[in-house]
Design an enzyme around this catalytic site. Structure first.
Site, PDB file in Angstrom:
ATOM      1  N   ASP A  86     104.276 -53.484 131.684  1.00 41.86           N
ATOM      2  CA  ASP A  86     103.630 -54.792 131.490  1.00 41.86           C
ATOM      3  C   ASP A  86     103.881 -55.705 132.690  1.00 41.86           C
ATOM      4  OD1 ASP A  86     102.167 -56.833 130.329  1.00 41.86           O
ATOM      5  OD2 ASP A  86     103.794 -57.526 129.032  1.00 41.86           O
ATOM      6  N   LYS A 103     105.424 -60.486 137.820  1.00 39.73           N
ATOM      7  CA  LYS A 103     106.431 -60.143 136.819  1.00 39.73           C
ATOM      8  C   LYS A 103     107.444 -59.123 137.328  1.00 39.73           C
ATOM      9  CE  LYS A 103     104.197 -60.588 132.255  1.00 39.73           C
ATOM     10  NZ  LYS A 103     103.835 -59.716 131.094  1.00 39.73           N
ATOM     11  N   ASN A 112     106.698 -65.666 134.883  1.00 38.14           N
ATOM     12  CA  ASN A 112     105.525 -65.441 134.040  1.00 38.14           C
ATOM     13  C   ASN A 112     104.412 -66.432 134.400  1.00 38.14           C
ATOM     14  OD1 ASN A 112     103.835 -65.001 131.570  1.00 38.14           O
ATOM     15  ND2 ASN A 112     105.514 -63.614 131.080  1.00 38.14           N
ATOM     16  N   CYS A 125     104.145 -62.596 116.654  1.00 35.92           N
ATOM     17  CA  CYS A 125     104.030 -63.953 116.115  1.00 35.92           C
ATOM     18  C   CYS A 125     105.282 -64.388 115.359  1.00 35.92           C
ATOM     19  CB  CYS A 125     102.822 -64.065 115.185  1.00 35.92           C
ATOM     20  SG  CYS A 125     101.236 -63.963 116.055  1.00 35.92           S
ATOM     21  N   MET A 182      96.854 -66.190 109.692  1.00 36.98           N
ATOM     22  CA  MET A 182      97.494 -64.920 109.335  1.00 36.98           C
ATOM     23  C   MET A 182      96.396 -63.956 108.898  1.00 36.98           C
ATOM     24  SD  MET A 182      99.949 -62.800 108.741  1.00 36.98           S
ATOM     25  CE  MET A 182      99.934 -61.254 107.836  1.00 36.98           C
TER      26      MET A 182
HETATM   27 CA    CA Z   1     100.696 -58.269 129.179  1.00 35.67          CA
END
Ligand code: CA
Length: 703
Positions: free
Chosen positions: A320, A347, A407, A623, A663
């Protein structure tokens, strides 16, 4: 030659003044390129995205009298990542759920609010909270990308919708969180979704009417489908040659979710490209090569979207490691030579300086601890640590983590000091191949073993983890690739940075402060309590001879959704705020009610909590937080009435009973037994908290 009469000249001048848009936010290329100090016309202030303002009335000598001039409460408590735009005395700013606000920049008085009314259930496709980083202004219009993938043009004067296009056609779980940029009348916008299974692209739309001008796909599609009829077709085969397997089934990733910059002289648009989808290259492109253009900076022609060059920061991306972090353009002397450079602290933890004329590698050095690679070689390629690739099935603890060494929090560059200011952080991430990976379209699909990032159960181990997580402001000399000074913060995920002609850098902190430092040596020059995490990029402007410094403040944003275990205090969900300061002002930031929520006695659930942990870690973490520990923005499931009531829990998880709150239903991938296992797991975590709060069955610990 006949002389023109005065009347004709006056008429011609009037006609010239009349061409192009009038009224507020009549921004054009010349105006952005001139970058008048009093204004802030584009996300990174100017096309070079330096986030350096020449304004100097607030400086080392005067900053001690800086105080709150006004504040404005946003309409939501979700993540705050926006950089305000100020033009013609009006501030245009966004909140989560892509709401746009126009405020009097001098007083904070509300002029208009535009709510695109994003369906709340679309929030399930936002990896990192339903945030928005800001608008673009051009030709009397204000442009916003919405979390559900629309690009909307609003009249700057009244917020009335001028046009709207759906940039994603709702075909895949894309989201827009980034600010558009406008170049020569083209509104440029990308999207996110790399954690769910999408194919990245960036598009340009005509600012006048929303007609699409071009689209560039950052990764190749299904070869069987042939060309896309897009600007990227010319490099389709070049990209495809670097991929293996059936990547297109998973989308491949490469979303352009944040950074861009533009060089008017070279007429090049630079885009930052995101991670692979799934992250795990062994699943996405087994035995693959570089997987272009993942984790790359790509230069495009802004008129046509035609490819010019690329530089890939992380070939064969599998952690990532996006290259979507701030792209900053500057001219500087390196080794005695004048260079036109592009800088990025992506990153992956290395600070890159590349030649922006042609993408040639100049240098890269680690600005944080990097265990995935020891260095970037002279050829511009990383020297990798093979174990970090977790291709053998064993777990690997790697630095940086998927949160990145840096980030989305905007970096700044000061042409006065020659330093880049990086909101940097140190935390390790655990990665492990998911041997049972099954692609579930539109759901979380990163290809990691879901249990690999579960927190340890022992409190002491969690405390040790917390202690190892660090954040700092790092002042970095790009020409020599060395750190000139640093300020250690109490933790990671601190704010974006503003550099000013007053010799100051401003940064908010995760622990609720807004601070000014001496840009030359990092000495703290001023500090103000914001009562809430302050993460967004600050900015500055001038009206009637007074300099203002503004920052958006508020909790939320992905770190605070998932890392509840590392949050000391649980703030009662409060809405975000715009805080605006000027010299001599004496306002105070309204305090926040902080409340400890006691864990109710958890229900006894007779189901398989371990199986439930697998479901939770795969689908719920993003979340509700690791190990069901919330931080107060999204309901902490351990405290939720839904947990207590099996029927309500099942209706919520399987039937979308609370879709209106954001949700969504997981009925497409979970069965009633899964839901009950999930409830058992959350009850186990709740029991752990309950036991800590009620030691030895005695009285509750005093707080
Ligand atoms: Ca990502």
């Amino acid at each position: 030659m006949k002389r023109l009469s005065l009347a004709v000249i006056v008429m011609a001048a009037a006609a010239l003044a009349g061409c192009g848009p009038r009224g507020p936010a009549a921004v054009d290329a010349a105006r952005i390129e001139r970058a008048a100090p009093a204004e802030w016309l584009s996300y990174g202030r100017s096309y070079d995205e330096q986030r350096h303002s020449p304004l100097d009335k607030v400086n080392k000598e005067t900053v001690s009298t800086l105080g709150l001039a006004w504040s404005y409460e946003l309409s939501t408590n979700r993540g705050v990542e926006t950089t305000p735009i100020v033009v013609d005395g009006v501030m245009y700013v966004t909140s989560a759920w892509s709401v746009v606000y126009a405020l009097d920049a001098k007083t904070g008085a509300e002029k208009w609010v535009f709510d695109p009314e994003v369906p709340r259930a679309w929030g399930q496709y936002a990896c990192c909270d339903v945030v928005n980083r800001g608008v673009a202004v051009w030709g009397g219009k204000v442009f916003v990308g919405t979390i559900d993938g629309r690009l909307i043009a609003l009249g700057a004067a009244d917020g009335a919708k001028a046009w709207e296009v759906d940039t994603i056609n709702k075909t895949a779980p894309y989201t827009i969180t980034g600010a558009p940029r406008v170049i020569k009348g083209n509104v440029i916008i990308g999207n996110g979704g790399g954690e769910y299974g999408v194919r990245g692209y960036v598009s340009a739309y005509d600012a006048d009417d929303g007609a699409m001008k071009w689209r560039f796909y950052t990764v190749p599609g299904d070869p069987a489908n042939g060309p896309d009829g897009a600007a990227s077709d010319s490099v389709r085969e070049k990209m495809a040659a670097t991929w293996k397997g059936d990547w297109w089934k998973y989308g491949g990733g490469g979303t352009v979710w944040d950074s861009m910059a533009y060089d008017p002289e070279l007429d090049q648009l630079y885009i930052g490209v995101g991670n692979g989808s799934p992250w795990n290259q062994e699943i996405r492109s087994p035995g693959g090569g570089g997987d272009l253009f993942l984790s790359s900076i790509v230069a495009l022609d802004p008129d046509t979207g035609e490819y010019k060059w690329h530089y890939q920061t992380t070939p064969g991306e599998t952690w990532d490691y996006t290259a979507t972090q701030s792209i900053i353009l500057a001219d500087m002397k390196i080794g005695g030579e004048d260079r036109k450079v592009l800088m990025q602290a992506p990153k992956n933890g290395f600070f890159y300086v590349i030649d922006r004329t042609n993408g040639a590698f100049i240098s890269a050095k680690p600005y944080v601890t990097t265990t995935w690679a020891s260095e970037i070689g002279a050829d511009g390629r990383p020297v990798e640590n093979p174990a970090a690739r977790y291709a053998d099935g064993a777990p690997a603890l790697v630095m940086p983590s998927a949160f990145g060494g840096h980030n989305w929090h905007p970096m700044a560059f000061s042409p006065q000091t020659g330093l880049a200011y990086i909101p940097a952080q140190e935390l390790a991430g655990a990665y492990m191949n998911d041997a049972n990976f099954e692609f579930r379209p539109t759901f979380w699909n990163n290809g990691q073993n879901p249990l690999v990032s579960t927190l340890p159960n022992e409190a002491a181990q969690r405390t040790a983890m917390r202690a190892a997580i660090k954040g700092r402001l790092s002042a970095w000399d790009p020409a020599t690739q060395t750190e000139k000074w640093k300020v250690e913060h109490t933790g990671p995920w601190n704010g974006g940075v503003l550099s000013t002609g007053g010799g100051l850098v401003f940064q908010g902190t995760a622990d609720g402060r807004f601070v000014a430092y001496d840009a030359a040596d990092g000495t703290k020059a001023w500090e103000s309590v914001t009562h809430s995490a302050t993460l967004a990029g600050p900015m500055t402007y001038e009206i009637d001879g007074e300099q203002y410094v503004a920052v958006a403040s508020g909790f939320g944003s992905v770190y605070f959704l998932v890392m509840g275990f590392n949050i000391d205090r649980k703030a009662v969900p409060m809405n975000g705020r715009i805080l605006v300061y000027k010299l001599g002002a004496t306002g105070t930031v309204p305090p926040v009610t902080v409340e400890r929520i006691e864990t109710p006695k958890p229900p006894v659930v007779r189901a398989d909590a371990q199986a439930g942990a697998l479901v939770y870690q795969a689908q719920c973490v993003q979340c509700h937080g690791y190990n069901a520990i919330g931080a107060g923005v999204i309901p902490d499931l351990r405290h939720s009435a839904v947990l207590q009531d099996a029927a309500l829990f099942h209706a919520t998880v399987l039937e979308g009973a609370r879709a209106g709150n954001g949700m969504p239903s997981f009925g497409a991938i979970l069965k009633p037994a899964d839901a009950e296992n999930l409830r058992a797991y959350i009850a186990t975590e709740a029991s752990r908290a309950y036991a800590e709060e009620n030691p030895a069955g005695g009285r509750r610990r005093s707080r």
